[in-house]
Design a protein around this motif. Structure first.
Motif, mmCIF file in Angstrom:
data_model
loop_
_atom_site.group_PDB
_atom_site.id
_atom_site.type_symbol
_atom_site.label_atom_id
_atom_site.label_comp_id
_atom_site.label_asym_id
_atom_site.label_seq_id
_atom_site.Cartn_x
_atom_site.Cartn_y
_atom_site.Cartn_z
ATOM 1 N N VAL A 169 2.271 -11.113 7.425
ATOM 2 C CA VAL A 169 1.376 -10.087 6.902
ATOM 3 C C VAL A 169 1.122 -10.320 5.410
ATOM 4 C CG1 VAL A 169 1.802 -8.295 8.612
ATOM 5 C CG2 VAL A 169 3.316 -8.471 6.674
ATOM 6 N N PRO A 170 -0.144 -10.502 5.046
ATOM 7 C CA PRO A 170 -0.490 -10.660 3.631
ATOM 8 C C PRO A 170 -0.495 -9.308 2.919
ATOM 9 C CG PRO A 170 -2.450 -10.844 4.995
ATOM 10 C CD PRO A 170 -1.290 -10.673 5.919
ATOM 11 N N ARG A 171 -0.635 -9.353 1.634
ATOM 12 C CA ARG A 171 -0.605 -8.157 0.784
ATOM 13 C C ARG A 171 -1.551 -7.060 1.284
ATOM 14 N NH1 ARG A 171 0.282 -6.101 -4.241
ATOM 15 N NH2 ARG A 171 -1.383 -4.749 -5.005
ATOM 16 N N ARG A 172 -2.802 -7.422 1.556
ATOM 17 C CA ARG A 172 -3.792 -6.414 1.962
ATOM 18 C C ARG A 172 -3.353 -5.662 3.221
ATOM 19 N NH1 ARG A 172 -9.612 -7.126 4.374
ATOM 20 N NH2 ARG A 172 -10.216 -4.956 4.372
ATOM 21 N N PHE A 173 -2.779 -6.372 4.183
ATOM 22 C CA PHE A 173 -2.312 -5.724 5.408
ATOM 23 C C PHE A 173 -1.200 -4.726 5.104
ATOM 24 C CE2 PHE A 173 -4.983 -8.578 7.521
ATOM 25 C CZ PHE A 173 -5.050 -8.243 8.865
ATOM 26 N N LEU A 174 -0.402 -5.005 4.077
ATOM 27 C CA LEU A 174 0.668 -4.085 3.685
ATOM 28 C C LEU A 174 0.111 -2.872 2.955
ATOM 29 C CD1 LEU A 174 3.202 -6.743 2.368
ATOM 30 C CD2 LEU A 174 3.481 -5.348 4.433
ATOM 31 N N VAL A 175 -0.596 -3.103 1.848
ATOM 32 C CA VAL A 175 -1.003 -1.996 0.973
ATOM 33 C C VAL A 175 -2.139 -1.161 1.550
ATOM 34 C CG1 VAL A 175 -0.126 -3.120 -1.099
ATOM 35 C CG2 VAL A 175 -2.523 -3.411 -0.488
ATOM 36 N N ASP A 176 -2.985 -1.746 2.401
ATOM 37 C CA ASP A 176 -4.073 -0.976 3.017
ATOM 38 C C ASP A 176 -3.664 -0.336 4.337
ATOM 39 O OD1 ASP A 176 -5.624 -1.698 0.875
ATOM 40 O OD2 ASP A 176 -6.937 -3.056 1.978
ATOM 41 N N GLY A 177 -2.405 -0.507 4.727
ATOM 42 C CA GLY A 177 -1.908 0.129 5.946
ATOM 43 C C GLY A 177 -2.407 -0.488 7.239
ATOM 44 N N LEU A 178 -2.966 -1.688 7.188
ATOM 45 C CA LEU A 178 -3.506 -2.317 8.394
ATOM 46 C C LEU A 178 -2.416 -2.644 9.410
ATOM 47 C CD1 LEU A 178 -6.101 -4.672 6.669
ATOM 48 C CD2 LEU A 178 -6.511 -2.423 7.688
ATOM 49 N N CYS A 179 -1.179 -2.786 8.936
ATOM 50 C CA CYS A 179 -0.051 -3.088 9.842
ATOM 51 C C CYS A 179 0.239 -1.936 10.798
ATOM 52 C CB CYS A 179 1.216 -3.351 9.028
ATOM 53 S SG CYS A 179 1.102 -4.734 7.923
ATOM 54 N N ARG A 180 -0.182 -0.760 10.441
ATOM 55 C CA ARG A 180 0.170 0.427 11.233
ATOM 56 C C ARG A 180 -0.476 0.463 12.613
ATOM 57 N NH1 ARG A 180 -0.590 3.810 6.020
ATOM 58 N NH2 ARG A 180 1.452 3.486 5.079
ATOM 59 N N ILE A 181 -1.424 -0.413 12.865
ATOM 60 C CA ILE A 181 -2.009 -0.455 14.209
ATOM 61 C C ILE A 181 -1.094 -1.196 15.180
ATOM 62 C CG2 ILE A 181 -4.372 -0.336 13.334
ATOM 63 C CD1 ILE A 181 -4.603 -3.359 14.079
ATOM 64 N N LEU A 182 -0.113 -1.910 14.644
ATOM 65 C CA LEU A 182 0.789 -2.699 15.482
ATOM 66 C C LEU A 182 1.940 -1.839 15.993
ATOM 67 C CD1 LEU A 182 0.939 -5.850 13.192
ATOM 68 C CD2 LEU A 182 -0.483 -5.494 15.222
ATOM 69 N N PRO A 183 2.408 -2.093 17.207
ATOM 70 C CA PRO A 183 3.516 -1.303 17.755
ATOM 71 C C PRO A 183 4.844 -1.703 17.097
ATOM 72 C CG PRO A 183 2.851 -3.001 19.311
ATOM 73 C CD PRO A 183 1.883 -3.065 18.169
ATOM 74 N N PRO A 184 5.501 -0.786 16.385
ATOM 75 C CA PRO A 184 6.719 -1.148 15.656
ATOM 76 C C PRO A 184 7.855 -1.634 16.553
ATOM 77 C CG PRO A 184 6.356 1.223 15.577
ATOM 78 C CD PRO A 184 5.148 0.617 16.213
ATOM 79 N N GLU A 185 7.839 -1.260 17.810
ATOM 80 C CA GLU A 185 8.905 -1.689 18.717
ATOM 81 C C GLU A 185 8.691 -3.124 19.230
ATOM 82 O OE1 GLU A 185 5.652 0.039 21.173
ATOM 83 O OE2 GLU A 185 6.661 0.684 19.331
ATOM 84 N N ARG A 186 7.527 -3.725 18.950
ATOM 85 C CA ARG A 186 7.216 -5.069 19.462
ATOM 86 C C ARG A 186 7.092 -6.131 18.374
ATOM 87 N NH1 ARG A 186 5.252 -6.249 24.443
ATOM 88 N NH2 ARG A 186 6.394 -8.119 23.860
ATOM 89 N N VAL A 187 6.942 -5.694 17.113
ATOM 90 C CA VAL A 187 6.673 -6.662 16.050
ATOM 91 C C VAL A 187 7.688 -6.566 14.922
ATOM 92 C CG1 VAL A 187 4.178 -6.702 16.505
ATOM 93 C CG2 VAL A 187 5.095 -5.163 14.770
ATOM 94 N N VAL A 188 7.840 -7.683 14.232
ATOM 95 C CA VAL A 188 8.547 -7.740 12.960
ATOM 96 C C VAL A 188 7.495 -8.169 11.949
ATOM 97 C CG1 VAL A 188 10.352 -8.880 11.612
ATOM 98 C CG2 VAL A 188 10.744 -8.335 14.032
ATOM 99 N N LEU A 189 7.332 -7.371 10.909
ATOM 100 C CA LEU A 189 6.349 -7.689 9.874
ATOM 101 C C LEU A 189 6.994 -8.669 8.894
ATOM 102 C CD1 LEU A 189 4.971 -4.098 9.253
ATOM 103 C CD2 LEU A 189 4.109 -5.855 10.829
ATOM 104 N N GLU A 190 6.435 -9.858 8.828
ATOM 105 C CA GLU A 190 7.023 -10.927 8.027
ATOM 106 C C GLU A 190 6.233 -11.085 6.730
ATOM 107 O OE1 GLU A 190 8.676 -15.415 8.733
ATOM 108 O OE2 GLU A 190 7.485 -14.474 10.290
ATOM 109 N N ILE A 191 6.908 -10.789 5.621
ATOM 110 C CA ILE A 191 6.274 -10.877 4.309
ATOM 111 C C ILE A 191 6.478 -12.294 3.784
ATOM 112 C CG2 ILE A 191 6.204 -9.957 1.968
ATOM 113 C CD1 ILE A 191 7.391 -7.351 3.151
ATOM 114 N N LEU A 192 5.370 -12.965 3.534
ATOM 115 C CA LEU A 192 5.427 -14.348 3.092
ATOM 116 C C LEU A 192 5.825 -14.454 1.627
ATOM 117 C CD1 LEU A 192 2.255 -15.698 4.897
ATOM 118 C CD2 LEU A 192 4.640 -15.848 5.614
#
Length: 191
Positions: free
Chosen positions: A99-122
Motif C-alpha cells: 500500500v502506497p502513501r495515498r492508499f493509507l492517508v486517503d483511506g482507500l485501504c478501508r475497502i479491503l476486508p481486514p480479516e483477509r489482508v495484511v497492509l504492507e507499507i513499503l
C-alpha cells in the motif's frame, strides 16, 4: 465471473504460471500488455505457507516495473478481488498487499476486508504525522500492518510500534548485517 487462469503456454493447463518463487495469474493470451498478479508465498519458521504477497507484474515480465505505485496497487486489487478472486489466489491464507502513501492517508485501504489482508507499507513511503495517524486508525479498525524491506531508522519507530510484522530482506544484507538484524529480539530497543 473470475477470469480464466492459464499458463499462457500451448497445451499446458496448469492454473498458475510460475517464474522462480513467484506465481503469476491473469487472463490468458493477451492482445496488449496487461497486468497480472504475482503471488509469492510467505512461510513461517517451519516452512509452512502462512500467507501470499500479491505483486504487480506486467504480462511476460518476471520483475516489477512500477512507475506509479497508486496505479499498480489499484490494478493488483482489481485483479485480485474482481477478476481472479481472492480465494483463487490465496485460498484461506492472508494476502499481503503493498500500500502506497495515498492508499493509507486517503483511506482507500478501508475497502479491503481486514480479516483477509495484511497492509504492507513499503520502505519508500515517507513517514510523517499524516501516515502515522492513518496507520494508527487502520490498526484501530482491525487491520494488520507489515513493514516491508525493513532497515531500522529512528523515524520509523512510530510505525514499528504499530506494525504486527516486519519483513527483512536477508538476501540484500551482508552476513554480518543479517546476523545483527536477526539477533535483535525487538527493534523497539527492548531485549
Amino acid at each position: 465471473m473470475p477470469c480464466p487462469l492459464n499458463s499462457g503456454s500451448p497445451g499446458v493447463d496448469d492454473p498458475m504460471m510460475t517464474w522462480g518463487a513467484t506465481t503469476m495469474a491473469g487472463p490468458a493470451e493477451p492482445a496488449n500488455p496487461i497486468t497480472v498478479v504475482g503471488r509469492q508465498a510467505i512461510h513461517d519458521r517451519r516452512g509452512r505457507v502462512m500467507a501470499h504477497e500479491l505483486l504487480f507484474r506486467t504480462a511476460g515480465a518476471t520483475t516489477a516495473d512500477v512507475t506509479d505505485a497508486d496505479a499498480a496497487t489499484a490494478e493488483v486489487l482489481i485483479s485480485a478481488f474482481n477478476d481472479i478472486g481472492l480465494d483463487e489466489l490465496v485460498g484461506d491464507h492472508l494476502a499481503f498487499v503493498n500500500v502506497p502513501r495515498r492508499f493509507l492517508v486517503d483511506g482507500l485501504c478501508r475497502i479491503l476486508p481486514p480479516e483477509r489482508v495484511v497492509l504492507e507499507i513499503l520502505e519508500d513511503v515517507p513517514v510523517d504525522d499524516e501516515v502515522i495517524a492513518a496507520v494508527a486508525d487502520l490498526v484501530d479498525q482491525g487491520y494488520t500492518i507489515a513493514l516491508d524491506d525493513f532497515e531500522f531508522r529512528p523515524e520509523l519507530l512510530p510505525l514499528v510500534e504499530l506494525a504486527h510484522s516486519i519483513k527483512v530482506d536477508v538476501l540484500a544484507l551482508t552476513d554480518a548485517e543479517s546476523d545483527a538484524t536477526l539477533d535483535r529480539r525487538d527493534v523497539r530497543g527492548r531485549p
